[in-house]
Write an enzyme that holds these catalytic residues in place. Structure first.
Site, PDB file in Angstrom:
ATOM      1  N   GLU A  37       0.862  -1.181   0.000  1.00  0.00           N
ATOM      2  CA  GLU A  37       0.000   0.000   0.000  1.00  0.00           C
ATOM      3  C   GLU A  37       0.899   1.231   0.000  1.00  0.00           C
ATOM      4  O   GLU A  37       1.766   1.347   0.862  1.00  0.00           O
ATOM      5  CB  GLU A  37      -0.906   0.003   1.228  1.00  0.00           C
ATOM      6  CG  GLU A  37      -1.850  -1.180   1.302  1.00  0.00           C
ATOM      7  CD  GLU A  37      -2.651  -1.188   2.603  1.00  0.00           C
ATOM      8  OE1 GLU A  37      -3.489  -0.296   2.785  1.00  0.00           O
ATOM      9  OE2 GLU A  37      -2.395  -2.074   3.435  1.00  0.00           O
ATOM     10  N   ARG A 262       4.797 -12.665   9.770  1.00  0.00           N
ATOM     11  CA  ARG A 262       5.462 -11.409   9.447  1.00  0.00           C
ATOM     12  C   ARG A 262       6.751 -11.296  10.255  1.00  0.00           C
ATOM     13  O   ARG A 262       6.941 -11.994  11.260  1.00  0.00           O
ATOM     14  CB  ARG A 262       4.553 -10.220   9.740  1.00  0.00           C
ATOM     15  CG  ARG A 262       4.185 -10.068  11.208  1.00  0.00           C
ATOM     16  CD  ARG A 262       3.264  -8.881  11.420  1.00  0.00           C
ATOM     17  NE  ARG A 262       3.920  -7.636  11.105  1.00  0.00           N
ATOM     18  CZ  ARG A 262       3.288  -6.462  10.990  1.00  0.00           C
ATOM     19  NH1 ARG A 262       1.979  -6.411  11.154  1.00  0.00           N
ATOM     20  NH2 ARG A 262       3.937  -5.373  10.710  1.00  0.00           N
ATOM     21  N   LYS A 272       3.339   0.842  10.338  1.00  0.00           N
ATOM     22  CA  LYS A 272       3.456   2.073   9.551  1.00  0.00           C
ATOM     23  C   LYS A 272       2.883   3.262  10.314  1.00  0.00           C
ATOM     24  O   LYS A 272       3.392   4.381  10.214  1.00  0.00           O
ATOM     25  CB  LYS A 272       2.728   1.917   8.217  1.00  0.00           C
ATOM     26  CG  LYS A 272       3.541   1.214   7.146  1.00  0.00           C
ATOM     27  CD  LYS A 272       2.800   1.301   5.818  1.00  0.00           C
ATOM     28  CE  LYS A 272       3.533   0.554   4.722  1.00  0.00           C
ATOM     29  NZ  LYS A 272       2.782   0.601   3.446  1.00  0.00           N
TER      30      LYS A 272
END
Length: 707
Positions: A37, A262, A272
């Protein structure tokens, strides 16, 4: 693009792909994608996903797409798009002509939404975001149907068209999938497909005022692009039923979603949102601050793409989330730079040295190795003169025990140069700080050896005062002081754990003249100090700025710290022999029928053994021994311990131990062996032919006590 390993390590994703190829599930194709993204800069966790997706495609001879999932114009910027391109290319991967955007599919996604409305599988809902959340229910309580859930197909089509036409305000209506409000999976309780957002998109401008959600976009984008294996991080595992539902209801090509753990890295954050907060509130200088875990931050700090790819390969692919110790990443960059970074001399905290018996005005050009690891890198000339700079910490007026560097009356070697002896000390009259040393040199020791065979116990780096270049050096440390800054069980905020000493700027450093004109991002090993690179932002012609990439090991720092604390080392009890049955005893196995197990000890003696978790940072075979491995182990002391372990038969490739967490006897008295000092013992088991070191299934930190 890096060549794929001819024998890549196996993992559960490869096993799935191998089975799909065996059954010809996708016609023998393997097609992956990396779908970031564009709402921030990529971090080291994305590097793992990049290496995985592009690496799998390369290994199986298929393509990998770069696709921007740009469905939220309020948070997306062209700057982020460009930074993603740069990061992926820098890591060594190429997507050819396969750069796509979710926004490329907005028209098709809109038609898919119409298809679901007509099939009675989607409806326009007037509930507010808070009401939708309330109606959704909980993990233990089923959701409640919206009063607008049973609108007619015609009414839904009309309202959805008016949503697209901009007739409603932001947040006033959404389009939801009609699935099951009682589903045990909350993602299946009529999820939102479209929301109203009057915001300019970085690519489609103002064409749209409704935007699809990630859940609705992701699977259909994979389908449109013909992806075979849609590899996601573990938080999307609960979203997979929804991914499948949309594709099945639309009756379109169906990729397979596979989830992996992850990357979580100690002493940093991977959110983020948190990283953006650090940037926007000035805790760091930007997304590329060398303390940030962003790929651009690591690049500016001096990391190489090879070291990051090596790190991603070492940590592997798992199905369970865990925190990887940042020490492993640091090991990877040290290993890479040790091979490729040329050596130079730099003095960070200079102390002036005058060699009284060296001729004034004389300058010698001494030969210095560019790399002992690679003879092909050749040599360079280093100027030597009467006035030098050495590191301030390399001199003690009153040296403590085991300090072998320069002191009054003591002789040391200058790297590539001569033996010098300190004969005088000059101090500031007011502060009494040492400001200058006077030394003599032995002209017969040029090159570092004495014709009469006398030895010195220390070799110091130096620069010529009149020839050196001034430089600014930035010493970086971990951004946080807590291994897991997001652990808020004590009610703390992650910013409370920021390291106030994460950056130290030194402005009066001196480097050798060979660094004049050093290009941005050039990497060097400053002898005895660490690995450094030329800053790509602030360094310029006439102003050299270096960033420390990684430290070297400093044995003396630990010795001095231990002496300051008055620490004592206790010798651990000796190993005992295995018990065995008495020859004349019946085989009942009773305790009294066993011979003593060597010299028995009680529980108080056993409690003296201090067992600690150790993280293996480096591992290599010992030349001249077919049993010993030399391990450099982190047990949370701020330095590495050197430990020799006789486990070579069980680890013919010692490097495979790097990154493993083992059990160390931490308070065993150091033993001087002919190969070096061994500062502990690694617990291992087996016989002469099969030895192994126990490791951990959970994730303790180096230095944690083992009981």
């Amino acid at each position: 693009m890096p060549k794929p390993d001819s024998t890549p390590p196996s993992n559960f994703i490869r096993s799935i792909i191998d089975e799909d190829l065996k059954t010809n599930k996708y016609g023998g194709r393997v097609h992956t994608r990396f779908p970031p993204e564009p709402n921030g800069y990529l971090h080291i966790g994305h590097a793992k996903s990049i290496c995985l997706n592009f690496g799998l495609a390369a290994d199986y001879g298929g393509p990998c797409n770069l696709r921007y999932d740009d469905t939220n114009p309020s948070k997306e910027e062209p700057e982020y798009v460009e930074s993603i391109r740069e990061d992926v290319r820098w890591l060594g991967f190429d997507w050819g002509d396969r750069e796509f955007y979710a926004s490329d599919y907005f028209d098709q996604l809109y038609e898919y939404a119409i298809q679901l409305i007509k099939a009675g599988k989607a409806y326009v809902d007037d509930l507010s975001a808070d009401e939708i959340r309330e109606y959704r229910g909980t993990l233990t309580k089923p959701g409640k149907e919206s009063p607008y859930r049973n609108r007619t197909v015609e009414e839904n089509l009309e309202l959805f068209e008016r949503m697209r036409a901009g007739k409603f305000e932001d947040g006033s209506r959404v389009l939801r999938a009609k699935i099951d409000m009682a589903s045990p999976n909350l993602n299946m309780r009529d999820p939102v497909m479209y929301r109203i957002l009057h915001a300019e998109h970085h690519r489609s401008s103002n064409k749209w005022c409704i935007y699809p959600t990630y859940d609705f976009t992701h699977g259909q984008s994979d389908s449109i692009e013909g992806i075979t294996h849609s590899i996601c991080t573990l938080e999307f595992e609960d979203h997979r039923p929804l991914y499948d539902w949309f594709l099945d209801e639309l009756n379109v090509y169906h990729p397979q979603q596979i989830e992996f753990a992850r990357l979580n890295l100690s002493y940093t954050v991977m959110s983020k949102r948190m990283l953006l907060e650090l940037v926007e509130h000035g805790y760091v200088t930007g997304w590329d601050d060398p303390r940030m875990p962003t790929i651009s931050g690591f690049r500016r700090r001096g990391y190489t793409p090879e070291s990051i790819r090596d790190f991603c390969e070492r940590i592997g692919v798992a199905k369970r989330d865990s925190i990887v110790d940042i020490a492993l990443l640091e090991h990877c960059i040290r290993k890479d730079l040790n091979r490729r970074a040329p050596r130079v001399m730099a003095v960070l905290r200079p102390l002036r040295v005058v060699i009284d018996n060296y001729p004034e005005g004389q300058v010698e050009e001494l030969d210095a190795l560019n790399s002992p690891e690679d003879p092909d890198m050749g040599t360079r000339k280093v100027p030597f003169s009467r006035v030098l700079y050495i590191e301030r910490e390399d001199f003690r007026e009153d040296p403590p025990k085991k300090f072998y560097r320069l002191a009054p009356g003591r002789e040391v070697r200058l790297r590539y140069a001569y033996f010098i002896k300190c004969v005088g000390v000059v101090k500031d009259e007011q502060t009494r700080e040492v400001v200058e040393l006077h030394c003599t040199y032995d002209p017969q020791t040029r090159g570092g050896d004495s014709p009469d065979g006398r030895k010195v116990r220390a070799t110091l780096h130096w620069v010529s005062a009149s020839h050196s270049l001034e430089a600014e050096v930035r010493l970086y440390d971990h951004l946080f002081v807590k291994p897991d800054p997001t652990d808020n069980k004590d009610g703390s905020n992650f910013k409370m754990h920021l390291n106030p000493n994460s950056l130290e700027t030194l402005t009066s450093c001196h480097v050798e003249p060979s660094l004049a004109g050093a290009a941005p991002r050039s990497r060097y090993q400053f002898e005895r100090l660490g690995y450094f690179c030329v800053d790509s932002v602030d360094s310029s012609q006439g102003r050299l700025v270096f960033n420390r990439t990684a430290t070297l090991r400093d044995t003396w720092a630990k010795i001095e710290k231990t002496q300051a604390k008055g620490a004592k080392v206790t010798e651990a009890p000796g190993q005992s022999k295995l018990a065995h049955l008495r020859k004349d005893a019946p085989a009942t196995g009773r305790r009294e029928e066993l011979e003593p197990i060597g010299e028995e000890i009680n529980i108080d003696d056993f409690s003296k053994i201090d067992l600690r978790v150790g993280l293996v940072r480096d591992s290599s075979a010992v030349k001249g021994s077919n049993k010993l491995i030399k391990l450099m182990v982190d047990i949370g002391e701020g330095r590495l311990r050197q430990i020799f372990a006789g486990i070579r038969p069980g680890y013919p490739d010692p490097e495979k131990l790097v990154g493993k967490k083992v059990i160390v006897v931490a308070n065993l008295k150091p033993r001087q062996m002919k190969f070096g000092l061994s500062e502990g013992m690694i617990l291992s088991g087996g016989d002469a032919d099969r030895l192994c070191a126990p490791t951990f299934e959970h994730d303790p930190l180096p230095g944690d006590k083992v009981t």
